[in-house]
Design a protein around this motif. Structure first.
Motif, PDB file in Angstrom:
ATOM      1  N   PHE A 162       0.788  -1.239   0.000  1.00 20.35           N
ATOM      2  CA  PHE A 162       0.000   0.000   0.000  1.00 20.35           C
ATOM      3  C   PHE A 162       0.814   1.281   0.000  1.00 20.35           C
ATOM      4  CE2 PHE A 162      -2.533  -3.035   2.757  1.00 20.35           C
ATOM      5  CZ  PHE A 162      -3.270  -3.544   1.698  1.00 20.35           C
ATOM      6  N   VAL A 163       2.040   1.258   0.524  1.00 21.26           N
ATOM      7  CA  VAL A 163       2.899   2.437   0.556  1.00 21.26           C
ATOM      8  C   VAL A 163       4.257   2.025   0.016  1.00 21.26           C
ATOM      9  CG1 VAL A 163       3.925   4.256   1.989  1.00 21.26           C
ATOM     10  CG2 VAL A 163       1.691   3.293   2.612  1.00 21.26           C
ATOM     11  N   GLN A 164       4.841   2.837  -0.870  1.00 26.60           N
ATOM     12  CA  GLN A 164       6.078   2.440  -1.546  1.00 26.60           C
ATOM     13  C   GLN A 164       7.188   2.077  -0.565  1.00 26.60           C
ATOM     14  OE1 GLN A 164       7.582   5.339  -4.305  1.00 26.60           O
ATOM     15  NE2 GLN A 164       9.198   4.005  -5.065  1.00 26.60           N
ATOM     16  N   GLN A 165       7.394   2.881   0.471  1.00 28.29           N
ATOM     17  CA  GLN A 165       8.459   2.577   1.434  1.00 28.29           C
ATOM     18  C   GLN A 165       7.947   1.733   2.600  1.00 28.29           C
ATOM     19  OE1 GLN A 165      10.056   6.266   2.996  1.00 28.29           O
ATOM     20  NE2 GLN A 165       8.408   6.505   4.474  1.00 28.29           N
ATOM     21  N   GLY A 166       6.682   1.311   2.528  1.00 22.01           N
ATOM     22  CA  GLY A 166       6.092   0.531   3.592  1.00 22.01           C
ATOM     23  C   GLY A 166       5.535   1.426   4.693  1.00 22.01           C
ATOM     24  N   TYR A 167       4.979   0.798   5.706  1.00 23.81           N
ATOM     25  CA  TYR A 167       4.399   1.540   6.822  1.00 23.81           C
ATOM     26  C   TYR A 167       4.490   0.687   8.074  1.00 23.81           C
ATOM     27  CZ  TYR A 167       0.291  -1.483   6.276  1.00 23.81           C
ATOM     28  OH  TYR A 167      -0.542  -2.580   6.190  1.00 23.81           O
ATOM     29  N   MET A 168       4.235   1.297   9.236  1.00 20.68           N
ATOM     30  CA  MET A 168       4.346   0.594  10.503  1.00 20.68           C
ATOM     31  C   MET A 168       2.974   0.169  11.010  1.00 20.68           C
ATOM     32  SD  MET A 168       7.572   0.641  10.782  1.00 20.68           S
ATOM     33  CE  MET A 168       8.896   1.554   9.995  1.00 20.68           C
ATOM     34  N   SER A 169       2.866  -1.065  11.459  1.00 16.70           N
ATOM     35  CA  SER A 169       1.619  -1.592  12.001  1.00 16.70           C
ATOM     36  C   SER A 169       1.115  -0.717  13.139  1.00 16.70           C
ATOM     37  CB  SER A 169       1.846  -3.024  12.501  1.00 16.70           C
ATOM     38  OG  SER A 169       0.827  -3.410  13.399  1.00 16.70           O
ATOM     39  N   GLY A 170      -0.165  -0.338  13.068  1.00 15.76           N
ATOM     40  CA  GLY A 170      -0.726   0.478  14.135  1.00 15.76           C
ATOM     41  C   GLY A 170      -0.874  -0.274  15.435  1.00 15.76           C
ATOM     42  N   GLY A 171      -1.273  -1.533  15.367  1.00 18.88           N
ATOM     43  CA  GLY A 171      -1.508  -2.299  16.579  1.00 18.88           C
ATOM     44  C   GLY A 171      -0.254  -2.550  17.391  1.00 18.88           C
ATOM     45  N   ALA A 172       0.873  -2.756  16.720  1.00 15.99           N
ATOM     46  CA  ALA A 172       2.133  -2.989  17.430  1.00 15.99           C
ATOM     47  C   ALA A 172       2.664  -1.729  18.091  1.00 15.99           C
ATOM     48  CB  ALA A 172       3.183  -3.547  16.471  1.00 15.99           C
ATOM     49  N   GLY A 173       2.093  -0.586  17.722  1.00 12.72           N
ATOM     50  CA  GLY A 173       2.608   0.690  18.192  1.00 12.72           C
ATOM     51  C   GLY A 173       3.720   1.171  17.282  1.00 12.72           C
ATOM     52  N   TYR A 174       3.803   2.471  17.086  1.00  8.54           N
ATOM     53  CA  TYR A 174       4.906   3.023  16.298  1.00  8.54           C
ATOM     54  C   TYR A 174       5.395   4.303  16.955  1.00  8.54           C
ATOM     55  CZ  TYR A 174       0.766   5.265  14.227  1.00  8.54           C
ATOM     56  OH  TYR A 174      -0.434   5.907  14.028  1.00  8.54           O
ATOM     57  N   VAL A 175       6.615   4.677  16.590  1.00 11.09           N
ATOM     58  CA  VAL A 175       7.311   5.771  17.254  1.00 11.09           C
ATOM     59  C   VAL A 175       7.748   6.800  16.219  1.00 11.09           C
ATOM     60  CG1 VAL A 175       9.212   6.389  18.788  1.00 11.09           C
ATOM     61  CG2 VAL A 175       8.167   4.127  18.962  1.00 11.09           C
ATOM     62  N   LEU A 176       7.482   8.058  16.513  1.00  7.99           N
ATOM     63  CA  LEU A 176       7.936   9.167  15.685  1.00  7.99           C
ATOM     64  C   LEU A 176       9.022   9.937  16.427  1.00  7.99           C
ATOM     65  CD1 LEU A 176       5.154   8.507  14.384  1.00  7.99           C
ATOM     66  CD2 LEU A 176       4.875  10.963  13.970  1.00  7.99           C
ATOM     67  N   SER A 177      10.094  10.274  15.712  1.00  7.44           N
ATOM     68  CA  SER A 177      11.086  11.181  16.285  1.00  7.44           C
ATOM     69  C   SER A 177      10.481  12.572  16.391  1.00  7.44           C
ATOM     70  CB  SER A 177      12.335  11.224  15.406  1.00  7.44           C
ATOM     71  OG  SER A 177      12.039  11.852  14.157  1.00  7.44           O
ATOM     72  N   LYS A 178      11.155  13.443  17.107  1.00  8.41           N
ATOM     73  CA  LYS A 178      10.656  14.816  17.241  1.00  8.41           C
ATOM     74  C   LYS A 178      10.529  15.483  15.877  1.00  8.41           C
ATOM     75  CE  LYS A 178      11.715  17.170  20.848  1.00  8.41           C
ATOM     76  NZ  LYS A 178      12.354  17.993  21.915  1.00  8.41           N
ATOM     77  N   GLU A 179      11.493  15.256  15.005  1.00  9.73           N
ATOM     78  CA  GLU A 179      11.431  15.843  13.671  1.00  9.73           C
ATOM     79  C   GLU A 179      10.317  15.210  12.841  1.00  9.73           C
ATOM     80  OE1 GLU A 179      12.071  18.122  10.298  1.00  9.73           O
ATOM     81  OE2 GLU A 179      12.610  18.437  12.396  1.00  9.73           O
ATOM     82  N   ALA A 180      10.096  13.908  12.990  1.00  7.09           N
ATOM     83  CA  ALA A 180       8.992  13.259  12.276  1.00  7.09           C
ATOM     84  C   ALA A 180       7.654  13.824  12.730  1.00  7.09           C
ATOM     85  CB  ALA A 180       9.028  11.752  12.500  1.00  7.09           C
TER      86      ALA A 180
END
Length: 264
Positions: free
Chosen positions: A107-125
């Motif tokens: 669905f996304v060219q570079q992929g994506y992170m599973s919502g259920g597993a939890g994901y983390v954004l850096s401050k810049e992200a």
């Protein structure tokens, strides 16, 4: 991420277990309560989850940007080991546009992170995510929260990080432990394995010794996992030295980038 119906059945158990090990916890809901929860201007329901996530990150950006270097989104049925998350993050720079979790491919060219597993954004992200919606570069064009966020991350130049340990074992898990640690008989590959960006191992070698998260965890299992993680020790057992999950990759590798930043 929670809702009014889940405060007693789920959220209070997060608060009583792993939530207390975080530096700052904000409980996002559609209604403000004395729990406390932050009331977002959005309806409850899976079809509204991405809009709710957008509002949650906007609230965090406006009110908690200087409280931490990294920002974890987790559901109210996700169990997290914050100490292991800090270890995974410790070799990464929060000033770079990075996000990490369980990497899925479609669905996304570079992929994506599973919502259920939890994901983390850096401050810049986080900055870029909020800026994307302010500028119109990111839009609410899907009800699928993790895919939508992954599209915005790609649009805004945020790089996915390889969160596996150096042995190639996963740290973020979209399902409970028994989905992975029990060796399976030959069968048709389930969808959640077909989505994987990296090779998957079923059985005892599935998961990092520094596992960060498991999803679809019931209330009683929150306490069981807390006991197994922080209290159970086999007497006389000498722990082996497992692979360190921190990965030192080149800046051109879309999986990760080195730096001196750490989680607070």
């Amino acid at each position: 991420m929670t809702g009014p119906r889940n405060l007693e059945s789920r959220t209070r158990h997060v608060k009583a277990t792993w939530g207390g090990r975080c530096n700052t916890v904000v409980y996002m809901s559609s209604e403000q309560t004395d729990f406390p929860t932050v009331g977002l201007n959005v309806s409850e329901g899976r079809e509204h989850l991405y809009r709710k996530t957008i509002g949650a990150f906007q609230h965090v950006f406006q009110n908690h940007l200087d409280s931490a270097d990294w920002f974890l989104k987790a559901d109210d049925d996700t169990f997290v080991v914050p100490e292991n998350l800090r270890l995974v993050l410790s070799g990464l720079d929060p000033g770079r546009p990075l996000y990490l979790g369980r990497h899925y491919s479609p669905f996304v060219q570079q992929g994506y992170m599973s919502g259920g597993a939890g994901y983390v954004l850096s401050k810049e992200a986080l900055r870029r995510f909020v800026a994307g919606f302010e500028s119109g570069q990111c839009v609410h064009d899907t009800e699928v929260e993790d895919v939508g966020l992954g599209r915005c991350m790609q649009t805004m130049g945020v790089q996915p990080v390889d969160s596996r340990d150096l042995g190639g074992r996963h740290t973020f898990h979209p399902y409970p432990p028994h989905f992975y640690v029990v060796r399976q008989h030959p069968r048709n590959t389930p969808w959640y394995l077909l989505y994987e960006h990296y090779p998957i191992t079923e059985g005892p070698g599935c998961c990092s010794d520094f596992a960060v998260s498991f999803h679809y965890i019931k209330a009683v299992e929150m306490y069981e996992l807390t006991y197994l993680t922080y209290h159970l020790r086999p007497y006389g057992y000498h722990y082996r030295d497992p692979p360190d999950p921190r990965r030192n990759l080149t800046p051109n590798d879309t999986a990760a980038a080195p730096g001196r930043g750490g989680a607070r």
